[in-house]
Design a protein around this motif. Sequence first.
Motif, mmCIF file in Angstrom:
data_model
loop_
_atom_site.group_PDB
_atom_site.id
_atom_site.type_symbol
_atom_site.label_atom_id
_atom_site.label_comp_id
_atom_site.label_asym_id
_atom_site.label_seq_id
_atom_site.Cartn_x
_atom_site.Cartn_y
_atom_site.Cartn_z
ATOM 1 N N PHE A 52 0.708 -1.320 -0.068
ATOM 2 C CA PHE A 52 -0.090 0.077 0.125
ATOM 3 C C PHE A 52 0.951 1.257 -0.113
ATOM 4 N N TYR A 53 0.329 2.273 -0.627
ATOM 5 C CA TYR A 53 0.929 3.710 -0.687
ATOM 6 C C TYR A 53 -0.213 4.297 -0.132
ATOM 7 N N VAL A 54 -0.035 5.350 1.077
ATOM 8 C CA VAL A 54 -0.975 6.028 1.636
ATOM 9 C C VAL A 54 -0.851 7.692 1.369
ATOM 10 N N VAL A 55 -1.901 8.364 1.229
ATOM 11 C CA VAL A 55 -1.611 9.957 0.782
ATOM 12 C C VAL A 55 -1.259 10.511 2.299
ATOM 13 N N ARG A 56 -0.267 11.305 2.082
ATOM 14 C CA ARG A 56 0.514 12.103 3.147
ATOM 15 C C ARG A 56 0.856 13.373 2.508
ATOM 16 N N GLU A 126 -12.781 10.725 -0.094
ATOM 17 C CA GLU A 126 -11.392 11.128 0.150
ATOM 18 C C GLU A 126 -10.241 10.008 -0.385
ATOM 19 N N LEU A 127 -9.288 10.399 -1.071
ATOM 20 C CA LEU A 127 -8.292 9.450 -1.385
ATOM 21 C C LEU A 127 -7.590 9.000 -0.162
ATOM 22 N N PHE A 128 -7.562 7.889 0.111
ATOM 23 C CA PHE A 128 -6.963 7.071 1.226
ATOM 24 C C PHE A 128 -5.247 6.744 0.738
ATOM 25 N N GLY A 129 -5.512 6.297 -0.348
ATOM 26 C CA GLY A 129 -4.084 5.607 -1.015
ATOM 27 C C GLY A 129 -4.516 4.874 -2.001
ATOM 28 N N VAL A 130 -3.550 3.808 -2.149
ATOM 29 C CA VAL A 130 -3.544 2.646 -3.450
ATOM 30 C C VAL A 130 -3.061 1.288 -2.743
ATOM 31 N N LEU A 131 -3.769 0.348 -3.349
ATOM 32 C CA LEU A 131 -3.166 -1.048 -3.421
ATOM 33 C C LEU A 131 -2.376 -1.326 -4.615
ATOM 34 N N ASP A 132 -1.252 -1.735 -4.365
ATOM 35 C CA ASP A 132 -0.311 -1.869 -5.540
ATOM 36 C C ASP A 132 0.253 -3.387 -5.528
ATOM 37 N N ILE A 133 0.178 -4.082 -6.577
ATOM 38 C CA ILE A 133 0.757 -5.489 -6.690
ATOM 39 C C ILE A 133 1.270 -5.707 -8.022
ATOM 40 N N ASP A 134 2.739 -6.026 -7.885
ATOM 41 C CA ASP A 134 3.617 -6.110 -9.228
ATOM 42 C C ASP A 134 3.789 -7.738 -9.295
ATOM 43 N N SER A 135 4.293 -8.167 -10.605
ATOM 44 C CA SER A 135 4.570 -9.470 -11.033
ATOM 45 C C SER A 135 5.840 -9.288 -11.983
ATOM 46 N N PRO A 136 6.707 -10.447 -11.997
ATOM 47 C CA PRO A 136 7.901 -10.562 -12.794
ATOM 48 C C PRO A 136 7.338 -11.059 -13.843
ATOM 49 N N LEU A 137 5.879 -11.285 -14.204
ATOM 50 C CA LEU A 137 5.535 -12.001 -15.360
ATOM 51 C C LEU A 137 4.539 -11.037 -16.195
ATOM 52 N N ALA A 138 4.787 -10.538 -17.663
ATOM 53 C CA ALA A 138 3.985 -9.777 -18.289
ATOM 54 C C ALA A 138 2.520 -10.230 -18.352
ATOM 55 N N ASP A 139 1.637 -9.265 -18.413
ATOM 56 C CA ASP A 139 0.081 -9.592 -18.446
ATOM 57 C C ASP A 139 -0.351 -10.471 -17.370
#
Length: 170
Positions: A52-56, A126-139
């Motif tokens: 997560f990233y949160v707004v500050r 109000e914007l609280f933040g974002v959930l972010d998920i990454d993968s080493p695989l394309a698509d």
Amino acid sequence: MSAPPRRESWSLEDILEAARGLLAAETDVVANLANLSALLYEALPDVNWAGFYVVRDGMLVLGPFQGRIACTRIPLGRGVCGTAAQTGTVQRVADVHAFAGHIACDAASRSEIVVPIFRPGPGGKELFGVLDIDSPLADRFTHDDEVALQRLVDLLVASLSVQKQDGSAA
């Protein structure tokens, strides 16, 4: 609640059920973000970062996560996370290297999904933040992943409605 059992594969419904249990057992926002990021990192196959990233102060600031060292601050509108935050829309990116303005925190990441998190505020959402998920695989991420992650964020938002930004009860 005790830790969910280790499994070879989790269904999206299993993940949502575990998230419900985690959120019902705790009211502290940081603890909940930490446990949700750990759950997603463990349960989703082919993921190399979940958090997560949160707004500050008008920026996205790194929150609880699982994975390699990450970018600490992301301006709204920059990269996949900042774009999701600024537009208020899910960003499901099949190839991050083709995304204009992508911020490469981990060179191994190939695809990414970011879900903005809005909670009720005095003037509406109000914007609280974002959930972010990454993968080493394309698509790597599918429409079904997007739907399930939005449902998870909705569960999180419901738990945030009884908490202050600092994690204490409202």
